[in-house]
Design a protein around this motif. Sequence first.
Motif, PDB file in Angstrom:
ATOM      1  N   SER A 148       0.787  -1.270   0.007  1.00  0.00           N
ATOM      2  CA  SER A 148       0.052   0.002  -0.138  1.00  0.00           C
ATOM      3  C   SER A 148       0.808   1.224  -0.029  1.00  0.00           C
ATOM      4  O   SER A 148       0.448   2.234  -0.749  1.00  0.00           O
ATOM      5  CB  SER A 148      -0.836  -0.191   1.381  1.00  0.00           C
ATOM      6  OG  SER A 148      -1.824  -0.963   1.167  1.00  0.00           O
ATOM      7  N   ALA A 173       2.805   1.465  -3.447  1.00  0.00           N
ATOM      8  CA  ALA A 173       1.741   2.066  -4.228  1.00  0.00           C
ATOM      9  C   ALA A 173       1.567   3.589  -4.342  1.00  0.00           C
ATOM     10  O   ALA A 173       1.382   4.231  -5.397  1.00  0.00           O
ATOM     11  CB  ALA A 173       0.327   1.185  -4.368  1.00  0.00           C
ATOM     12  N   THR A 212       3.936   8.020 -13.103  1.00  0.00           N
ATOM     13  CA  THR A 212       4.122   6.679 -12.412  1.00  0.00           C
ATOM     14  C   THR A 212       5.761   6.600 -12.553  1.00  0.00           C
ATOM     15  O   THR A 212       6.207   6.496 -13.850  1.00  0.00           O
ATOM     16  CB  THR A 212       3.444   5.696 -13.175  1.00  0.00           C
ATOM     17  OG1 THR A 212       1.842   5.937 -12.862  1.00  0.00           O
ATOM     18  CG2 THR A 212       3.749   4.356 -12.175  1.00  0.00           C
TER      19      THR A 212
END
Length: 205
Positions: A57, A60, A71
């Motif tokens: 988590s 990400a 990204t």
Amino acid sequence: MTQKRAKGRFIKTKVLEKSEKISAALKAYWKERRNQPTDEKCDISHICEGNRIFNLSALANNLECKTCKETLSFKNVVKEKKDGLHSTFVIKCIKCEMLNQVSSGNIHLVNNDQTQAHCHLKKKIHNDITTNVVLGTLNAGIGCTELNKLLMCLDIPEVNFNLFKKYEKEVGPVIEAAARRSCGKAAADERKLVLNQLDELAKEM
């Protein structure tokens, strides 16, 4: 029988030599594995070798350029800074060429009020991954040496003994408090059971 001092304790020479041979064999094994040809296009082994532990988590959320929101990719890692089992990677954005810091997990502040007075922690910021691993290590009844043996087999960088002790000071008082609560609850349950038995005995008499 000869003994040597290793990591703050005495150990038999034969045991130490055997441990060193196993350690050297594992390092040679992983080095050979890394040198084998691979079909992967990306090779960042010269920057960060082996495996790492990640919080998916947190990873990400961190894999995004702070400037252009592009990204990020681990193909563009330029540097790694390790703190126990926590890593902070410097990744270059391919769009704006901005250098971003990407953490492998979350961090937390250590509150000295929750620890014993003599356990002064110089560094107030700890990372969750190392804290949880040290907690699990103590809960399993093993120490830093046994943990590093496991990490070596997993090809994960070892934890420094002094760093392990620093995190041990954080989780140690928590374990002791939990043990005291458990003992107190057990004593209360035992007292209640004895009183119930006395009441039943009094009724029979």
